[in-house]
Design a protein around this motif. Sequence first.
Motif, short mmCIF file in Angstrom:
data_model
loop_
_atom_site.label_atom_id
_atom_site.label_comp_id
_atom_site.label_asym_id
_atom_site.label_seq_id
_atom_site.Cartn_x
_atom_site.Cartn_y
_atom_site.Cartn_z
N TRP A 1 0.70 -1.22 -0.06
CA TRP A 1 -0.04 0.09 0.13
C TRP A 1 0.96 1.33 0.07
O TRP A 1 1.65 1.43 0.81
N ARG A 2 0.72 2.13 -1.03
CA ARG A 2 1.64 3.38 -1.00
C ARG A 2 0.95 4.67 -0.80
O ARG A 2 1.64 5.56 -1.05
N ALA A 3 -0.21 4.74 -0.35
CA ALA A 3 -0.87 5.93 -0.17
C ALA A 3 -0.62 6.41 1.12
O ALA A 3 -1.78 5.86 2.20
N LYS A 4 0.27 7.08 1.66
CA LYS A 4 0.51 7.31 3.02
C LYS A 4 -0.76 8.32 3.51
O LYS A 4 -0.98 8.36 4.69
N ALA A 5 -1.32 9.00 2.67
CA ALA A 5 -2.36 9.84 3.03
C ALA A 5 -3.56 8.97 3.50
O ALA A 5 -4.68 9.63 3.96
#
Length: 164
Positions: free
Chosen positions: A15-19
């Motif tokens: 998963w790459r969406a830190k937001a």
Amino acid sequence: MRSFKDGDTIVVEPWRAKAFPVLRDLVVNRSAFDRIIQKGGFISVDTGSAPDANIIPVPKPMAEKAMDAAACIGCGACVAACKNASAMLFVSAKISQLSLLPQGKVEASARVQKMVAQMDAEGFGNCTNTGACSAECPKEISQENIARMNREFMIAKLTSNIEV
Ligand code: SF4
């Protein structure tokens, strides 16, 4: 949303969406979207009552584009699909659904600046026009909205002195 045959290879990416922080398996926190909406995803000027709205002429193509943008359900699939974890499809849909209509034009300049600033503050990535967002969007939100948002943003920055 997907079907696989026996023997298919499935690649699971990190998963790459830190937001969108991961809460637990398959559950992420999408409240960043709420904070972006709180910055301008509404109309606060007095637009009158329903009869007043009905007497303001809106060209049919504009009304249809606004309705298409308003179909966004805020699911976040666009962010998940984007290699940059960009939220520009979502934000541009929320901006377009208002700015395309006369009632939303009054605050359009401030709206685009504030919502884009919050989008950046939340840590979403930028758009590099790969189109993964609109390909995965369950509501078929068009990338045309991103182009509109970028255009509105540039014009707003050049013509207004709003502090955001
Ligand atoms: S994937 Fe489509 S419907 Fe879901 S948040 Fe993004 S633009 Fe909106």
